[in-house]
Design an enzyme around this catalytic site. Structure first.
Site, PDB file in Angstrom:
ATOM      1  N   GLU A  41       0.856  -1.189   0.000  1.00 43.69           N
ATOM      2  CA  GLU A  41       0.000   0.000   0.000  1.00 43.69           C
ATOM      3  C   GLU A  41       0.889   1.235   0.000  1.00 43.69           C
ATOM      4  OE1 GLU A  41      -2.801   0.259   3.302  1.00 43.69           O
ATOM      5  OE2 GLU A  41      -2.687   2.446   3.218  1.00 43.69           O
ATOM      6  N   ARG A  45       0.568  10.387   0.437  1.00 44.44           N
ATOM      7  CA  ARG A  45       0.988  11.424   1.390  1.00 44.44           C
ATOM      8  C   ARG A  45       2.191  12.197   0.891  1.00 44.44           C
ATOM      9  NH1 ARG A  45       0.790   7.769   6.937  1.00 44.44           N
ATOM     10  NH2 ARG A  45      -1.262   6.914   6.488  1.00 44.44           N
ATOM     11  N   LYS A 129     -10.979  -1.140   6.873  1.00 43.07           N
ATOM     12  CA  LYS A 129      -9.745  -0.790   7.584  1.00 43.07           C
ATOM     13  C   LYS A 129     -10.136  -0.263   8.962  1.00 43.07           C
ATOM     14  CE  LYS A 129      -6.104   2.723   7.512  1.00 43.07           C
ATOM     15  NZ  LYS A 129      -4.817   2.990   6.910  1.00 43.07           N
TER      16      LYS A 129
HETATM   17  C1  3PG Z   1      -1.997   4.066   8.046  1.00 40.01           C
HETATM   18  O1  3PG Z   1      -2.272   4.964   7.293  1.00 40.01           O
HETATM   19  O2  3PG Z   1      -2.469   2.936   7.916  1.00 40.01           O
HETATM   20  C2  3PG Z   1      -1.153   4.338   9.217  1.00 40.01           C
HETATM   21  O3  3PG Z   1      -0.594   5.588   9.166  1.00 40.01           O
HETATM   22  C3  3PG Z   1      -0.142   3.307   9.462  1.00 40.01           C
HETATM   23  O4  3PG Z   1       0.089   3.414  10.800  1.00 40.01           O
HETATM   24  P1  3PG Z   1       1.469   3.014  11.456  1.00 40.01           P
HETATM   25  O5  3PG Z   1       2.491   3.947  10.914  1.00 40.01           O
HETATM   26  O6  3PG Z   1       1.217   3.199  12.935  1.00 40.01           O
HETATM   27  O7  3PG Z   1       1.749   1.587  11.096  1.00 40.01           O
END
Ligand code: 3PG
Length: 213
Positions: A41, A45, A129
């Site tokens: 994924e 960003r 999600k």
């Molecule tokens: C996402 O968008 O799924 C999260 O920012 C991932 O979170 P993490 O950096 O705590 O794994």
């Protein structure tokens, strides 16, 4: 046609990637593939995200690459244009949900409450999600959701690490888990491909132990 359930099953560890330099896309994907991780994924960003998705599609046919952090229909369209095989959103608006259903692309919309999850089930989404997983109650919350929402499957992300991924992966309603711990942005920026392969391999081995066969 590939469904969100297919994508989750093909994971079921999904690294959440933040790529600042498009030149990092292909070696990062190769590093993850070498560690046994095939569903990726790429979060929308960074300005480089769409180019990174297109580059992975072009150079790494063994990878299934999707777009994450999709917040509106325009971003969804751009992700599909770049070749994303699936989409993920941190939360869901009605417009985004409609656009995702209309697009036909496998889509994992975000929810953090039972009501949000119910609204998504009502719209036909099968894999949601659960974000931000740890801050929203973690594995205990998802375990409690299984009885009232038996048909929904979840992809917890947000605070998931190698230390707690097993708490989620052993739940009946968890289809896959996502997180940046498999390929932290700092390691990506430093082009630490061997280190990322090591993290991916460790995560894959833990997964095989938790979900044999
Ligand atoms: C996402 O968008 O799924 C999260 O920012 C991932 O979170 P993490 O950096 O705590 O794994």
């Amino acid at each position: 046609m590939t469904s969100a359930r297919d994508i989750a099953a093909r994971g079921p560890l999904i690294p959440v990637l933040t790529i600042a330099d498009p030149a990092h896309a292909a070696p990062l994907a190769e590093a993850l593939l070498a560690g046994g991780v095939t569903v990726l994924e790429v979060t929308l960003r960074t300005p480089a995200a769409l180019e990174a998705i297109a580059e992975i599609v072009r150079t790494c046919p063994a990878a299934t690459v999707g777009a994450g952090t999709i917040r509106d229909a325009g971003q969804l369209a751009a992700a599909i244009g770049a070749g994303a095989a699936f989409g993920v959103s941190p939360g869901t608006t009605a417009r985004l949900a409609d656009a995702a259903r209309e697009s036909g692309i496998p889509f994992l919309p975000g929810a953090a409450t039972v009501s949000e999850a119910m609204a998504l089930a009502e719209r036909g989404f099968e894999v949601v999600k659960f974000f931000p997983a740890e801050a929203a109650g973690g594995a205990a919350t998802l375990k409690a959701w299984h009885a009232p929402l038996p048909d929904l499957r979840f992809c917890p992300t947000g605070g998931v690490t190698g230390d707690n991924a097993g708490d989620y992966l052993t739940l009946a309603n968890v289809a896959c888990v996502g997180g940046s711990w498999i390929a932290p942005a700092g390691r990506v920026a430093a082009a630490d491909w061997a280190g990322i392969t090591g993290l991916a391999r460790a995560a894959s081995e833990e997964l095989a132990r938790l979900r044999p066969g």
